[in-house]
Motif scaffolding. Sequence first.
Motif, PDB file in Angstrom:
ATOM      1  N   ASN A   1     -11.908  96.564 -41.745  1.00 24.74           N
ATOM      2  CA  ASN A   1     -11.483  97.336 -40.577  1.00 24.74           C
ATOM      3  C   ASN A   1     -12.145  98.701 -40.455  1.00 24.74           C
TER       4      ASN A   1
ATOM      5  N   THR B   1     -15.495  96.373 -38.527  1.00 27.73           N
ATOM      6  CA  THR B   1     -14.990  96.248 -37.155  1.00 27.73           C
ATOM      7  C   THR B   1     -14.637  97.596 -36.537  1.00 27.73           C
TER       8      THR B   1
ATOM      9  N   GLN C   1     -13.982  92.471 -34.018  1.00 22.02           N
ATOM     10  CA  GLN C   1     -13.468  91.552 -35.033  1.00 22.02           C
ATOM     11  C   GLN C   1     -13.625  90.103 -34.583  1.00 22.02           C
TER      12      GLN C   1
END
Length: 337
Positions: free
Chosen positions: A69, A99, A106
């Motif tokens: 992330n 991401t 994503q």
Amino acid sequence: MRRPTIIDVATKAGVSKSTVSLVLQGSEQVKPATRQLVHTAMKEIGYVYNRSAANLRSSGTALIGLVINDLNNPFFTEFATSLQMALGSRGYAVVVANTNEDTEIQDQVIGAMLEHGVSALILSPAYGDVTNSIAAIERSGVPTIQVMRQISSDYAKFPFLAPDYLTGGRLATRVLLQAGARRIAFVGGLEGRPVTHERVSGYLEVMAEQDLPPLVLTGRSSRSFGQTTAASLFTDHPEYDAAVCFNDLVAFGMINACHKAQKTIGEEFQIIGCDDIKEAAECWPALSTICCGVDDFGRQVAETVLDWLENSVEPSEVKRTQVRLIERQTTKPIGSF
């Protein structure tokens, strides 16, 4: 219901795990009677050999997809490095994608990884609308593990591994209380996120035990948020003398604010972070923090994925790894007050 594993076959047949592996590989080293024993055991317990994963592994072309992330956060970078080294030592290549907390990105990177034939996915997800990502993974049937964060509570399909953040929150709060703090704030973490809830819950639990008023100040888990929030805290709540931080980055920001306000860190104001990234031991003053053992965590995730791929040993649906407190200079030594 748990799927039978290679270990279950070995137990049922009364042979070693390595013998079962040889039978599955079609090795002529195993006697016909023993081979028949293993096949009978497989049939009786319903074991299904994951031949596609085995073929990928033996051909030396197996890829593992790692979706993170936020690689700008050193904790995730250290995790990715540890994981890649562990998988690489076993002959697997790792495809890494960041991401940047964007679910559309994503969706794109997960789709691309699946198209390129990754044999497993390891996902530290961005929060938001993850419908497309989940659907794509389910259609592919690729083994997928959630780490640190979760976007699906269907742990039978998507096992979840993370440090024991709840215990971390408890440890940090108790140590501050033992060091003489009485007005402790919790700083950082986006409101409504499961990972924030876990870390805050430990703090709230201990504060309630001591009948002390909590103060939770949620927001982005960054240095800038830590610094601006600390400055506001010093003005609006000057009676507060300590903070449990969502992560080390927030704690670094609070350290900066203390320097600017000329507060003696570890005396006038105590700070505990979470993660124990490398900078925690190198900043000034050195940061007391909850150590999540990121290097070992990366290795554990690698072993879990490889056992799933190579031996059909499905992971526990939820696994929490141990955390511990490292006391440095941003807290008083216990008994010194």
